[in-house]
Write a protein that holds these residues in place. Structure first.
Motif, PDB file in Angstrom:
ATOM      1  N   VAL A  15       0.878  -1.234  -0.163  1.00 33.31           N
ATOM      2  CA  VAL A  15       0.075   0.086  -0.249  1.00 33.31           C
ATOM      3  C   VAL A  15       0.915   1.301   0.087  1.00 33.31           C
ATOM      4  O   VAL A  15       1.745   1.478   0.938  1.00 33.31           O
ATOM      5  N   TYR A  16       0.575   2.177  -1.048  1.00 29.71           N
ATOM      6  CA  TYR A  16       1.611   3.144  -1.387  1.00 29.71           C
ATOM      7  C   TYR A  16       0.860   4.488  -1.203  1.00 29.71           C
ATOM      8  O   TYR A  16      -0.269   4.649  -1.233  1.00 29.71           O
ATOM      9  N   GLN A  17       1.540   5.774  -0.832  1.00 27.81           N
ATOM     10  CA  GLN A  17       1.084   6.884  -0.923  1.00 27.81           C
ATOM     11  C   GLN A  17       0.160   7.234   0.263  1.00 27.81           C
ATOM     12  O   GLN A  17      -0.741   8.207   0.228  1.00 27.81           O
ATOM     13  N   GLY A  57       7.416   3.716  12.378  1.00 30.09           N
ATOM     14  CA  GLY A  57       6.377   3.359  12.033  1.00 30.09           C
ATOM     15  C   GLY A  57       5.377   2.357  13.015  1.00 30.09           C
ATOM     16  O   GLY A  57       6.008   2.468  14.109  1.00 30.09           O
ATOM     17  N   VAL A  58       4.676   1.462  12.731  1.00 35.95           N
ATOM     18  CA  VAL A  58       3.879   0.699  13.313  1.00 35.95           C
ATOM     19  C   VAL A  58       3.940  -0.616  12.901  1.00 35.95           C
ATOM     20  O   VAL A  58       4.058  -0.947  11.896  1.00 35.95           O
ATOM     21  N   THR A  59       3.808  -1.649  14.011  1.00 41.64           N
ATOM     22  CA  THR A  59       3.702  -3.093  13.614  1.00 41.64           C
ATOM     23  C   THR A  59       2.439  -3.676  14.330  1.00 41.64           C
ATOM     24  O   THR A  59       2.368  -3.222  15.493  1.00 41.64           O
ATOM     25  N   GLY A  60       1.889  -4.303  13.717  1.00 43.31           N
ATOM     26  CA  GLY A  60       0.597  -4.682  14.643  1.00 43.31           C
ATOM     27  C   GLY A  60      -0.164  -5.927  13.701  1.00 43.31           C
ATOM     28  O   GLY A  60      -0.087  -6.307  12.524  1.00 43.31           O
ATOM     29  N   VAL A  61      -0.965  -6.674  14.899  1.00 42.30           N
ATOM     30  CA  VAL A  61      -1.539  -7.965  14.305  1.00 42.30           C
ATOM     31  C   VAL A  61      -2.988  -7.986  15.061  1.00 42.30           C
ATOM     32  O   VAL A  61      -3.118  -7.749  16.374  1.00 42.30           O
ATOM     33  N   LEU A  62      -4.070  -8.382  14.089  1.00 44.06           N
ATOM     34  CA  LEU A  62      -5.385  -8.878  14.828  1.00 44.06           C
ATOM     35  C   LEU A  62      -5.062 -10.571  14.548  1.00 44.06           C
ATOM     36  O   LEU A  62      -5.136 -11.029  13.467  1.00 44.06           O
ATOM     37  N   HIS A  77       8.706   6.150   3.885  1.00 45.42           N
ATOM     38  CA  HIS A  77       8.290   5.881   2.385  1.00 45.42           C
ATOM     39  C   HIS A  77       6.898   5.834   1.956  1.00 45.42           C
ATOM     40  O   HIS A  77       6.680   5.604   0.770  1.00 45.42           O
ATOM     41  N   HIS A  78       6.142   6.215   2.930  1.00 46.92           N
ATOM     42  CA  HIS A  78       4.774   6.285   2.599  1.00 46.92           C
ATOM     43  C   HIS A  78       4.182   5.050   2.252  1.00 46.92           C
ATOM     44  O   HIS A  78       3.243   4.876   1.158  1.00 46.92           O
ATOM     45  N   TYR A  79       4.545   3.829   3.029  1.00 51.65           N
ATOM     46  CA  TYR A  79       4.256   2.526   2.506  1.00 51.65           C
ATOM     47  C   TYR A  79       3.880   1.852   3.630  1.00 51.65           C
ATOM     48  O   TYR A  79       4.420   1.811   4.854  1.00 51.65           O
ATOM     49  N   ALA A  80       2.946   0.815   3.304  1.00 60.57           N
ATOM     50  CA  ALA A  80       2.390  -0.317   4.319  1.00 60.57           C
ATOM     51  C   ALA A  80       2.344  -1.582   3.722  1.00 60.57           C
ATOM     52  O   ALA A  80       1.880  -1.530   2.591  1.00 60.57           O
ATOM     53  N   LEU A 102     -11.899   2.607   2.988  1.00 57.77           N
ATOM     54  CA  LEU A 102     -11.405   3.280   3.832  1.00 57.77           C
ATOM     55  C   LEU A 102     -10.068   4.139   3.634  1.00 57.77           C
ATOM     56  O   LEU A 102      -9.678   4.887   4.451  1.00 57.77           O
ATOM     57  N   LEU A 103      -9.406   3.446   2.595  1.00 58.73           N
ATOM     58  CA  LEU A 103      -7.926   4.161   2.388  1.00 58.73           C
ATOM     59  C   LEU A 103      -8.111   4.659   0.721  1.00 58.73           C
ATOM     60  O   LEU A 103      -7.250   4.131   0.043  1.00 58.73           O
ATOM     61  N   PRO A 104      -9.074   5.604   0.547  1.00 60.02           N
ATOM     62  CA  PRO A 104      -9.428   5.839  -0.794  1.00 60.02           C
ATOM     63  C   PRO A 104      -8.350   6.507  -1.642  1.00 60.02           C
ATOM     64  O   PRO A 104      -8.171   6.256  -2.966  1.00 60.02           O
ATOM     65  N   ASP A 105      -7.256   7.041  -0.960  1.00 63.40           N
ATOM     66  CA  ASP A 105      -6.191   7.815  -1.687  1.00 63.40           C
ATOM     67  C   ASP A 105      -4.798   6.849  -2.004  1.00 63.40           C
ATOM     68  O   ASP A 105      -4.141   7.272  -2.539  1.00 63.40           O
ATOM     69  N   ALA A 106      -4.993   5.757  -1.277  1.00 63.72           N
ATOM     70  CA  ALA A 106      -3.720   4.762  -1.416  1.00 63.72           C
ATOM     71  C   ALA A 106      -3.779   3.911  -2.797  1.00 63.72           C
ATOM     72  O   ALA A 106      -5.082   3.483  -3.337  1.00 63.72           O
TER      73      ALA A 106
END
Length: 127
Positions: A15-17, A57-62, A77-80, A102-106
């Motif tokens: 996922v960018y931008q 950044g963040v690292t996480g898990v459900l 890097h504007h990246y996930a 939920l992330l329309p600009d990505a």
């Protein structure tokens, strides 16, 4: 006879931008991923998200009864990197569609994997 049988769908998303503010906000990230899981009718067992200091950044898990949703972010890097793996009858496509809303600009690069197993008759036994 079908040799491989899918037991789940695994989706890998680059996922960018994304804005660096969101990529550093563990609470906002968790809210998005919880919404994604709920729309897919997954059962959340636990969650854990960690924010790295400074501009990290963040690292996480459900942890899901059906498997997991995880994320690792690089704000610089504007990246996930997002990983959605669900077993059973859940539709991972629904989860991905919700994430896109939920992330329309990505911009997203999406890779799909069918997680499969071989019946016992096709697995070599150790000698």
């Amino acid at each position: 006879m079908q040799l491989n049988q899918a037991i789940g769908q695994h989706c890998l998303l680059d996922v960018y931008q994304l804005t660096s503010g969101w990529l550093q906000d563990a609470i906002a990230i968790e809210e998005v991923l919880v919404q994604v899981a709920r729309v897919a009718q997954a059962h959340i067992l636990a969650s854990h998200f960690h924010t790295f200091g400074g501009s990290g950044g963040v690292t996480g898990v459900l942890l899901l009864a059906e498997s997991h949703i995880s994320i690792h972010t690089w704000p610089e890097h504007h990246y996930a990197a997002i990983d959605i793996f669900m077993c059973g009858q859940l539709l991972v496509e629904v989860a991905v569609a919700e994430l896109q809303q939920l992330l329309p600009d990505a911009q997203m690069q999406i890779r799909w994997l069918a997680r499969e197993y071989l019946p016992k008759t096709y697995i070599r036994q150790n000698s």
